[in-house]
Write a protein that holds these residues in place. Structure first.
Motif, PDB file in Angstrom:
ATOM      1  N   UNK A   5       0.837  -1.000  -0.625  1.00 34.99           N
ATOM      2  CA  UNK A   5      -0.023  -0.102   0.438  1.00 34.99           C
ATOM      3  C   UNK A   5       0.694   1.426  -0.171  1.00 34.99           C
ATOM      4  N   UNK A   6       0.675   2.616  -0.734  1.00 35.30           N
ATOM      5  CA  UNK A   6       1.511   2.974  -1.138  1.00 35.30           C
ATOM      6  C   UNK A   6       0.917   4.694  -0.913  1.00 35.30           C
ATOM      7  N   UNK A   7       1.235   5.768  -0.579  1.00 34.91           N
ATOM      8  CA  UNK A   7       0.060   6.474   0.116  1.00 34.91           C
ATOM      9  C   UNK A   7       0.486   7.728  -0.784  1.00 34.91           C
ATOM     10  N   UNK A   8      -0.180   8.848  -1.365  1.00 33.81           N
ATOM     11  CA  UNK A   8      -0.683   9.211  -3.129  1.00 33.81           C
ATOM     12  C   UNK A   8       0.901  10.216  -3.991  1.00 33.81           C
ATOM     13  N   UNK A  45      -7.817   1.466   3.656  1.00 31.64           N
ATOM     14  CA  UNK A  45      -7.217   2.020   2.707  1.00 31.64           C
ATOM     15  C   UNK A  45      -7.801   3.088   2.185  1.00 31.64           C
ATOM     16  N   UNK A  46      -7.106   4.597   2.215  1.00 35.90           N
ATOM     17  CA  UNK A  46      -7.387   5.709   1.771  1.00 35.90           C
ATOM     18  C   UNK A  46      -8.633   5.686  -0.055  1.00 35.90           C
ATOM     19  N   UNK A  47      -9.012   6.156  -0.234  1.00 37.25           N
ATOM     20  CA  UNK A  47      -9.281   6.624  -1.987  1.00 37.25           C
ATOM     21  C   UNK A  47      -8.473   7.574  -2.215  1.00 37.25           C
ATOM     22  N   UNK A  48      -7.207   7.638  -3.440  1.00 39.22           N
ATOM     23  CA  UNK A  48      -7.003   8.027  -3.851  1.00 39.22           C
ATOM     24  C   UNK A  48      -5.135   7.076  -3.974  1.00 39.22           C
ATOM     25  N   UNK A  49      -4.821   6.472  -2.675  1.00 37.69           N
ATOM     26  CA  UNK A  49      -4.270   6.132  -3.194  1.00 37.69           C
ATOM     27  C   UNK A  49      -3.792   4.406  -3.862  1.00 37.69           C
ATOM     28  N   UNK A  50      -1.959   4.054  -3.888  1.00 36.94           N
ATOM     29  CA  UNK A  50      -1.825   2.891  -4.672  1.00 36.94           C
ATOM     30  C   UNK A  50      -1.871   2.144  -3.620  1.00 36.94           C
ATOM     31  N   UNK A  51      -2.008   0.710  -4.602  1.00 40.03           N
ATOM     32  CA  UNK A  51      -1.122  -1.182  -4.524  1.00 40.03           C
ATOM     33  C   UNK A  51      -0.660  -0.954  -5.075  1.00 40.03           C
ATOM     34  N   UNK A  58       1.551  -4.890 -12.115  1.00 41.74           N
ATOM     35  CA  UNK A  58      -0.140  -5.409 -11.161  1.00 41.74           C
ATOM     36  C   UNK A  58      -0.199  -3.901 -10.128  1.00 41.74           C
ATOM     37  N   UNK A  59      -1.458  -3.363  -9.629  1.00 42.42           N
ATOM     38  CA  UNK A  59      -1.928  -2.473  -9.416  1.00 42.42           C
ATOM     39  C   UNK A  59      -1.982  -1.531  -9.501  1.00 42.42           C
ATOM     40  N   UNK A  60      -2.165  -0.405  -8.541  1.00 46.94           N
ATOM     41  CA  UNK A  60      -2.925   1.329  -9.538  1.00 46.94           C
ATOM     42  C   UNK A  60      -3.444   1.788  -8.384  1.00 46.94           C
ATOM     43  N   UNK A  61      -4.830   2.157  -8.615  1.00 52.63           N
ATOM     44  CA  UNK A  61      -5.444   3.301  -7.964  1.00 52.63           C
ATOM     45  C   UNK A  61      -6.012   3.310  -7.353  1.00 52.63           C
ATOM     46  N   UNK A  62      -6.510   3.862  -5.807  1.00 52.43           N
ATOM     47  CA  UNK A  62      -8.044   2.818  -5.328  1.00 52.43           C
ATOM     48  C   UNK A  62      -9.281   4.066  -5.501  1.00 52.43           C
ATOM     49  N   UNK A  63      -9.867   3.240  -6.251  1.00 53.39           N
ATOM     50  CA  UNK A  63     -11.194   4.592  -7.106  1.00 53.39           C
ATOM     51  C   UNK A  63     -12.200   4.281  -6.110  1.00 53.39           C
ATOM     52  N   UNK A  64     -12.422   3.321  -5.908  1.00 51.15           N
ATOM     53  CA  UNK A  64     -13.656   2.603  -5.072  1.00 51.15           C
ATOM     54  C   UNK A  64     -13.850   2.246  -4.000  1.00 51.15           C
ATOM     55  N   UNK A  65     -14.681   1.916  -2.983  1.00 54.28           N
ATOM     56  CA  UNK A  65     -14.217   1.130  -1.773  1.00 54.28           C
ATOM     57  C   UNK A  65     -16.179   0.937  -1.038  1.00 54.28           C
ATOM     58  N   UNK A  66     -16.107  -0.781  -0.755  1.00 53.96           N
ATOM     59  CA  UNK A  66     -17.087  -1.387  -0.878  1.00 53.96           C
ATOM     60  C   UNK A  66     -17.026  -2.081   0.179  1.00 53.96           C
ATOM     61  N   UNK A  67     -17.883  -1.770   1.478  1.00 51.45           N
ATOM     62  CA  UNK A  67     -17.732  -2.420   2.732  1.00 51.45           C
ATOM     63  C   UNK A  67     -19.048  -3.931   2.717  1.00 51.45           C
ATOM     64  N   UNK A  68     -18.166  -4.898   3.476  1.00 53.18           N
ATOM     65  CA  UNK A  68     -19.614  -5.957   3.681  1.00 53.18           C
ATOM     66  C   UNK A  68     -19.383  -6.252   5.207  1.00 53.18           C
ATOM     67  N   UNK A  69     -20.177  -5.448   5.817  1.00 51.82           N
ATOM     68  CA  UNK A  69     -20.667  -5.761   7.042  1.00 51.82           C
ATOM     69  C   UNK A  69     -20.959  -7.466   7.762  1.00 51.82           C
ATOM     70  N   UNK A  70     -21.479  -8.059   6.586  1.00 50.45           N
ATOM     71  CA  UNK A  70     -21.937  -9.691   6.201  1.00 50.45           C
ATOM     72  C   UNK A  70     -19.946 -10.048   6.964  1.00 50.45           C
TER      73      UNK A  70
END
Length: 120
Positions: A5-8, A45-51, A58-70
């Protein structure tokens, strides 16, 4: 290789342990140039950070986050580096000299293009 995980500014934040990581790098123009990373809900991981996956494409910029409480997981979704570059314009008038192995050169191009040499 480690999933990182890499920052901005692409500063290494943390090595991601036990990731469920899928990255698709199809041909340019393909709708499959994206990635998904599923982690326990405690890993945020914040939106806009990189993997990044080692020094590969392989990797890229985080654009969306989907949480599953289940499942108690968070799925991070974004464009792969190839997907980000396919809609970019690289200035043909700038002079850039790169050296090293092909892995080193790809990493240098990604680092340069993500930071400030590519105009979206």
């Amino acid at each position: 290789m480690d999933l990182i995980w890499r920052g901005l500014n692409l500063v290494k934040m943390k090595v991601v342990l036990k990731p469920d990581f899928k990255c698709s790098t199809g041909f340019f123009g393909s709708s499959t140039n994206d990635f998904e990373l599923t982690l326990p809900i405690a890993e945020k991981i914040p939106i806009g950070d990189f993997i990044t996956y080692g020094s590969t494409e392989y990797g890229g910029c985080v654009r969306e986050r989907i949480t599953s409480t289940e499942d108690k997981t968070i799925k991070y979704i974004g464009k792969s580096f190839r997907g980000q570059l396919e809609n970019s314009i690289i200035n043909p008038f700038s002079v850039l000299t790169l050296s090293g192995t092909i892995d080193d050169i790809v990493e240098q191009i990604i680092n340069l293009s993500v930071v400030d040499y590519v105009v979206d």
